[in-house]
Design a protein around this motif. Structure first.
Motif, mmCIF file in Angstrom:
data_model
loop_
_atom_site.group_PDB
_atom_site.id
_atom_site.type_symbol
_atom_site.label_atom_id
_atom_site.label_comp_id
_atom_site.label_asym_id
_atom_site.label_seq_id
_atom_site.Cartn_x
_atom_site.Cartn_y
_atom_site.Cartn_z
ATOM 1 N N GLY A 1 0.824 -1.205 0.000
ATOM 2 C CA GLY A 1 0.000 0.000 0.000
ATOM 3 C C GLY A 1 0.854 1.248 0.000
ATOM 4 O O GLY A 1 2.061 1.191 0.260
ATOM 5 N N ILE A 2 0.241 2.373 -0.313
ATOM 6 C CA ILE A 2 0.936 3.657 -0.287
ATOM 7 C C ILE A 2 0.094 4.652 0.499
ATOM 8 O O ILE A 2 -1.091 4.442 0.722
ATOM 9 C CB ILE A 2 1.192 4.209 -1.697
ATOM 10 N N SER A 3 0.734 5.733 0.913
ATOM 11 C CA SER A 3 0.007 6.774 1.642
ATOM 12 C C SER A 3 0.635 8.130 1.383
ATOM 13 O O SER A 3 1.852 8.268 1.399
ATOM 14 C CB SER A 3 0.038 6.490 3.147
ATOM 15 N N THR A 4 -0.212 9.111 1.130
ATOM 16 C CA THR A 4 0.256 10.483 1.086
ATOM 17 C C THR A 4 0.272 11.007 2.515
ATOM 18 O O THR A 4 -0.360 10.439 3.403
ATOM 19 C CB THR A 4 -0.686 11.359 0.244
ATOM 20 N N ASP B 1 8.424 2.836 7.106
ATOM 21 C CA ASP B 1 8.589 4.058 6.307
ATOM 22 C C ASP B 1 7.277 4.826 6.238
ATOM 23 O O ASP B 1 7.263 6.053 6.242
ATOM 24 C CB ASP B 1 9.049 3.693 4.891
ATOM 25 N N MET B 2 6.165 4.089 6.182
ATOM 26 C CA MET B 2 4.859 4.734 6.109
ATOM 27 C C MET B 2 4.422 5.250 7.477
ATOM 28 O O MET B 2 3.904 6.359 7.603
ATOM 29 C CB MET B 2 3.807 3.750 5.571
ATOM 30 N N GLY B 3 4.626 4.456 8.517
ATOM 31 C CA GLY B 3 4.162 4.817 9.847
ATOM 32 C C GLY B 3 4.997 5.868 10.551
ATOM 33 O O GLY B 3 4.504 6.621 11.398
ATOM 34 N N GLY B 4 6.292 5.913 10.205
ATOM 35 C CA GLY B 4 7.181 6.902 10.815
ATOM 36 C C GLY B 4 7.799 6.421 12.121
ATOM 37 O O GLY B 4 7.361 5.437 12.719
ATOM 38 N N LYS B 5 8.803 7.140 12.580
ATOM 39 C CA LYS B 5 9.569 6.723 13.762
ATOM 40 C C LYS B 5 8.835 6.955 15.076
ATOM 41 O O LYS B 5 9.210 6.410 16.113
ATOM 42 C CB LYS B 5 10.917 7.443 13.794
ATOM 43 N N ASN B 6 7.777 7.762 15.064
ATOM 44 C CA ASN B 6 7.039 8.041 16.302
ATOM 45 C C ASN B 6 5.954 7.009 16.603
ATOM 46 O O ASN B 6 5.287 7.089 17.640
ATOM 47 C CB ASN B 6 6.397 9.433 16.232
#
Length: 244
Positions: free
Chosen positions: A88-91, A202-207
């Protein structure tokens, strides 16, 4: 479980699933699809002869049928037990004033259209597995389709707005999952969608509060425990049912 196919397996949750399945010996054959395999995925394939990397570009919808003979070459008449539409992808957060039609169409193509059309293309091998293993209860050990969704696709839980491309594509995927569960009931194929949680990818982020390993283990434990009555449900990675 004799076979599983996972899309988007070169990184993030898809790669995490491949790692877990190979380490825990949960599947006799694993088909990992991606456009370009990562070095880590290649290394796993070298170490695990039951891991088969298949090239698949989810934006090239006309190529989906090419995957079927590759599965049959390995599985013979056993078919495919489990399809995990993970890719999946996300903006990023998108306000109404800034959203672009290109973002909407791109998210819809990869997150909604591709899982529907890939499921359609793989129906022959999914039905084959359901028939071949008719002595087993409906579920992943027989034949199942799992669509990775998101809580951002829940209309009831939307209390922030924004995220138009991603929210709309995942809400549409949820609707497709429900329809699939009804259409494929007669074929004894279970269909459900799962929210993996907010994960450090990469999509969810480090937080994000969850690591990949925790999410993957929860999802796969949940998937392997699903029964016929769970078909058509929207679940969290730990098995909790979510509102549409």
């Amino acid at each position: 479980m004799k076979s599983v196919l996972i899309t988007g397996a070169n990184r993030g949750l898809g790669l995490g699933m491949v790692k877990y399945l190979t380490k825990q010996n949960k599947a006799e054959n694993i088909f990992a699809t991606c456009r370009t395999p990562s070095d880590e995925l290649k290394q796993l394939a070298q170490e695990n002869k039951n891991l088969h990397i298949l090239n698949l570009d989810l934006t090239n919808l006309n190529s989906f049928g090419d995957v079927v003979p590759k599965i049959s070459q390995v599985m013979g008449d056993q078919g495919l037990n489990l399809l995990v539409n993970n890719a999946g992808i996300s903006t990023k957060f998108t306000k109404l004033q800034l959203v672009k039609s290109e973002q909407l169409l791109e998210n819809l193509t990869v997150n909604t259209v591709a899982p529907i059309m890939l499921t359609k293309a793989l129906l022959p091998v999914l039905k084959q597995a359901a028939d071949k293993h008719s002595d087993r209860p409906v579920g992943a050990e027989r034949a199942a389709v799992i669509n990775l969704s998101s809580i951002l696709g829940s209309i009831e839980k939307n209390d922030q707005g924004g995220f138009y491309p991603y929210r709309c594509s995942k809400a549409a995927l949820n609707a497709a999952t429900k329809s699939m569960s009804l259409d494929l009931k007669k074929d004894s194929i279970l269909v459900a969608c799962i929210h993996p949680g907010w994960v450090k990818t990469d999509m969810g982020g480090k937080n994000a509060p969850l690591d990949v390993e925790t999410s993957v283990q929860g999802m796969l434990d949940t998937i392997l425990q699903l029964k016929e009555g769970d078909s058509g449900k929207f679940l969290q990675f730990d098995g909790t049912e979510l509102p549409w």
